[in-house]
Design a protein around this motif. Structure first.
Motif, PDB file in Angstrom:
ATOM      1  N   ARG B 144      13.542   5.162  13.659  1.00  0.00           N
ATOM      2  CA  ARG B 144      14.366   5.554  12.524  1.00  0.00           C
ATOM      3  C   ARG B 144      13.981   4.793  11.265  1.00  0.00           C
ATOM      4  O   ARG B 144      13.851   5.358  10.181  1.00  0.00           O
ATOM      5  CB  ARG B 144      15.844   5.271  12.817  1.00  0.00           C
ATOM      6  N   ILE B 145      13.831   3.500  11.451  1.00  0.00           N
ATOM      7  CA  ILE B 145      13.504   2.668  10.291  1.00  0.00           C
ATOM      8  C   ILE B 145      12.166   3.073   9.701  1.00  0.00           C
ATOM      9  O   ILE B 145      12.009   3.189   8.485  1.00  0.00           O
ATOM     10  CB  ILE B 145      13.501   1.180  10.688  1.00  0.00           C
ATOM     11  N   MET B 146      11.204   3.341  10.590  1.00  0.00           N
ATOM     12  CA  MET B 146       9.891   3.724  10.075  1.00  0.00           C
ATOM     13  C   MET B 146       9.920   5.091   9.418  1.00  0.00           C
ATOM     14  O   MET B 146       9.298   5.305   8.382  1.00  0.00           O
ATOM     15  CB  MET B 146       8.863   3.692  11.191  1.00  0.00           C
ATOM     16  N   SER B 147      10.639   6.017  10.008  1.00  0.00           N
ATOM     17  CA  SER B 147      10.622   7.352   9.424  1.00  0.00           C
ATOM     18  C   SER B 147      11.400   7.371   8.113  1.00  0.00           C
ATOM     19  O   SER B 147      11.073   8.098   7.187  1.00  0.00           O
ATOM     20  CB  SER B 147      11.138   8.399  10.408  1.00  0.00           C
ATOM     21  N   LYS B 148      12.407   6.505   8.017  1.00  0.00           N
ATOM     22  CA  LYS B 148      13.105   6.363   6.743  1.00  0.00           C
ATOM     23  C   LYS B 148      12.152   5.838   5.674  1.00  0.00           C
ATOM     24  O   LYS B 148      12.168   6.298   4.531  1.00  0.00           O
ATOM     25  CB  LYS B 148      14.289   5.425   6.913  1.00  0.00           C
ATOM     26  N   GLU B 149      11.327   4.886   6.055  1.00  0.00           N
ATOM     27  CA  GLU B 149      10.366   4.360   5.079  1.00  0.00           C
ATOM     28  C   GLU B 149       9.375   5.445   4.665  1.00  0.00           C
ATOM     29  O   GLU B 149       9.008   5.550   3.496  1.00  0.00           O
ATOM     30  CB  GLU B 149       9.632   3.141   5.647  1.00  0.00           C
ATOM     31  N   LEU B 150       8.978   6.273   5.629  1.00  0.00           N
ATOM     32  CA  LEU B 150       8.091   7.382   5.290  1.00  0.00           C
ATOM     33  C   LEU B 150       8.746   8.291   4.252  1.00  0.00           C
ATOM     34  O   LEU B 150       8.107   8.691   3.278  1.00  0.00           O
ATOM     35  CB  LEU B 150       7.750   8.204   6.539  1.00  0.00           C
ATOM     36  N   ARG B 151      10.012   8.591   4.462  1.00  0.00           N
ATOM     37  CA  ARG B 151      10.685   9.479   3.525  1.00  0.00           C
ATOM     38  C   ARG B 151      10.833   8.854   2.151  1.00  0.00           C
ATOM     39  O   ARG B 151      10.647   9.510   1.136  1.00  0.00           O
ATOM     40  CB  ARG B 151      12.043   9.902   4.083  1.00  0.00           C
ATOM     41  N   ASP B 152      11.135   7.566   2.142  1.00  0.00           N
ATOM     42  CA  ASP B 152      11.220   6.871   0.865  1.00  0.00           C
ATOM     43  C   ASP B 152       9.872   6.902   0.142  1.00  0.00           C
ATOM     44  O   ASP B 152       9.814   7.058  -1.079  1.00  0.00           O
ATOM     45  CB  ASP B 152      11.654   5.419   1.081  1.00  0.00           C
ATOM     46  N   ASP B 153       8.814   6.762   0.912  1.00  0.00           N
ATOM     47  CA  ASP B 153       7.483   6.796   0.316  1.00  0.00           C
ATOM     48  C   ASP B 153       7.220   8.138  -0.361  1.00  0.00           C
ATOM     49  O   ASP B 153       6.659   8.192  -1.457  1.00  0.00           O
ATOM     50  CB  ASP B 153       6.416   6.546   1.379  1.00  0.00           C
ATOM     51  N   LYS B 154       7.636   9.210   0.284  1.00  0.00           N
ATOM     52  CA  LYS B 154       7.420  10.535  -0.321  1.00  0.00           C
ATOM     53  C   LYS B 154       8.188  10.657  -1.623  1.00  0.00           C
ATOM     54  O   LYS B 154       7.701  11.213  -2.607  1.00  0.00           O
ATOM     55  CB  LYS B 154       7.864  11.661   0.625  1.00  0.00           C
ATOM     56  N   GLN B 155       9.407  10.130  -1.635  1.00  0.00           N
ATOM     57  CA  GLN B 155      10.199  10.136  -2.860  1.00  0.00           C
ATOM     58  C   GLN B 155       9.493   9.353  -3.954  1.00  0.00           C
ATOM     59  O   GLN B 155       9.506   9.734  -5.119  1.00  0.00           O
ATOM     60  CB  GLN B 155      11.589   9.540  -2.605  1.00  0.00           C
ATOM     61  N   MET B 156       8.879   8.256  -3.537  1.00  0.00           N
ATOM     62  CA  MET B 156       8.171   7.419  -4.506  1.00  0.00           C
ATOM     63  C   MET B 156       6.970   8.172  -5.079  1.00  0.00           C
ATOM     64  O   MET B 156       6.690   8.088  -6.269  1.00  0.00           O
ATOM     65  CB  MET B 156       7.727   6.132  -3.818  1.00  0.00           C
ATOM     66  N   MET B 157       6.285   8.892  -4.229  1.00  0.00           N
ATOM     67  CA  MET B 157       5.153   9.692  -4.700  1.00  0.00           C
ATOM     68  C   MET B 157       5.622  10.714  -5.733  1.00  0.00           C
ATOM     69  O   MET B 157       4.975  10.935  -6.743  1.00  0.00           O
ATOM     70  CB  MET B 157       4.508  10.437  -3.532  1.00  0.00           C
ATOM     71  N   MET B 158       6.754  11.321  -5.425  1.00  0.00           N
ATOM     72  CA  MET B 158       7.305  12.301  -6.349  1.00  0.00           C
ATOM     73  C   MET B 158       7.606  11.630  -7.684  1.00  0.00           C
ATOM     74  O   MET B 158       7.261  12.159  -8.737  1.00  0.00           O
ATOM     75  CB  MET B 158       8.587  12.876  -5.772  1.00  0.00           C
ATOM     76  N   LEU B 159       8.239  10.478  -7.612  1.00  0.00           N
ATOM     77  CA  LEU B 159       8.543   9.742  -8.836  1.00  0.00           C
ATOM     78  C   LEU B 159       7.271   9.480  -9.635  1.00  0.00           C
ATOM     79  O   LEU B 159       7.210   9.731 -10.838  1.00  0.00           O
ATOM     80  CB  LEU B 159       9.221   8.412  -8.493  1.00  0.00           C
TER      81      LEU B 159
END
Lengths: 260, 260
Positions: B144-159
């Motif tokens: 969970r923790i890792m997949s949450k980080e993955l999702r945050d990373d995608k948001q960061m890319m979008m930003l």
DNA sequence: CGTACATTTGATCCACTTCAAACTCGGTGG
DNA sequence: CCACCGAGTTTGAAGTGGATCAAATGTACG
């Protein structure tokens, strides 16, 4: 070698579709599993009908149930901005795992769409998890795949926040080249499965900029481009231009960083 | 009113430093573990001496051995470009796990440095893995923790690829605000643990731009800034400006995406 | 209390975006 | 078989958001 009998019910499509015989297994989930374990993994994997170009494998918001391994073809992952425009977060080539970022949601946080005719192996996640309970190697491989994606993401952030247009495109091409190479295709000649628009979207550039950089690279005789066909003429300079090496993106983590 | 102190649950260090009594356990690795399991986890965790501001927890290239949970204070993660400049990939607040992206390397692919006096729980990864063998809930929590980080990373890319300077800063502030809130601090008043320079580096902006946006926000009475102290005056508008909601970044994955 | 560093503010510059238009190519139907 | 269509791509010209350069102000800390 394989002491186990072929499992029943393998007709037309499924005959060749087994991890043990799959040429991608050394890059995919089965990596480092022994034959018996691969066989167990095999049993929970469903091979789906090929996706046609433009079809969705899943959509942002769909119930999360499976992860997928690309067998042939290619996919793009994207999220939607609240203005409704898409942001491509990744392209996936054969052997790559898709959908892992949905694990802690009930729904996929991103969409996955075929860039061309694409076949995938479907892996129900709860069953994968259950299997991983008994197979430490499988567990480790899942973690490896996710942490590799995390590292790739950091590289992508660096690209988006520090590199200029030429460096971005050079990074993109050389990265694709390395991935094709690992999969047994030519590293010098390949076909881009995505449009210029999608490249620009992914790299944070306008289409026009991507196009211009392509022509600039062509004039500089770094590459030769014909539509989606790409020949790399000067790999060294391309990688040089790309700036930083995608450590761990193409090669397994040898002793690269040890030199530091 | 000044922001409360980070009470990571420790006064004299080791005595109070146990997961069961830690106020962060519901946000951290022990989440969803029962008391016995937490106790087991506890036994493999070492509490280190606090890091002073500027000290490294680990450096890019160091042998990968442990992951860390922040107990109090804050960290930044960064990678080095080949020109030797740093790219900050993340900031970590208490309860967050650091170092997971090293799992499939022998070495950490990034560096972690304290932004202020910081205490962490040190978790030897091989022992964590061994423990996870017996505790499915722990295993799931790691994923969970890792997949949450993955999702945050995608948001960061979008930003990084779609948002302009104001949207980036607004996203940054409101994201921090939500994270502080979850940890029991004020969501309206807090102290930025990082410099303007570090904010700019992280957001892909020049320091000057960050500073200008801060003053613009202040003039618009969105926020009040005094050095590193931030008051949010108009949360709604700030979030509005931030553009897209960081789905899943602050809140657990409720039924947000279901509406789609 | 003064030196070094962080932050702010102002002025100029430039890489990339945006707008506009021409061109290419695969497909389609008359 | 070829004219035509539309989406994708390329090229040109003009505009701009944020970077860079420069300098003033603020602040932490020995």
């Amino acid at each position: 070698m394989p002491s186990r009998h072929l499992k029943g019910g393998c007709f037309s499509l499924s005959k060749e579709a087994r991890c043990v015989t799959c040429s991608l297994s050394s890059l995919c989930l089965p990596l480092s599993l022994n034959l018996e374990d691969i066989d167990q993994l095999d049993r929970i994997i469903k091979r789906r009908q090929p996706l046609k170009k433009g079809e969705h494998l899943f959509r942002q918001g769909d119930a999360f149930e499976c992860v997928y391994a690309v067998r042939s073809g290619s996919l793009k992952n994207y999220i939607m901005t609240n203005e409704g425009e898409e942001q491509i977060t990744n392209f996936h080539l054969p052997s790559e795992l898709v959908g892992m970022d949905g694990i802690d949601c009930d729904v996929y946080p991103i969409s996955a769409k075929a860039l061309e005719t694409t076949t995938v192996c479907e892996i129900p996640f709860t069953r994968l998890e259950a299997l991983a309970h008994d197979l430490p190697d499988l567990r480790q491989q899942i973690l490896r795949i996710m942490s590799k994606e995390l590292r790739d993401d950091k590289q992508m952030m660096m690209l988006l926040s520090k590199k200029n247009a030429e460096e971005r495109v050079a990074t993109f091409i050389s990265n694709l080249s390395q991935r094709f190479k690992r999969r047994g295709y030519s590293q010098f000649t390949f076909r881009l499965p995505m449009s210029r628009n999608e490249i620009g979207n992914y790299l944070g550039l306008a289409v026009e900029t991507v196009s211009r950089v392509f022509t600039r690279f062509q004039n500089a005789e770094l590459i030769a481009v014909n539509g989606k066909e790409v020949h790399i003429l000067d790999m060294d300079q391309l990688i040089e231009l790309a700036g930083m090496v995608d450590c761990g993106s193409a090669q397994p983590p040898e002793k690269i960083a040890a030199a530091q």
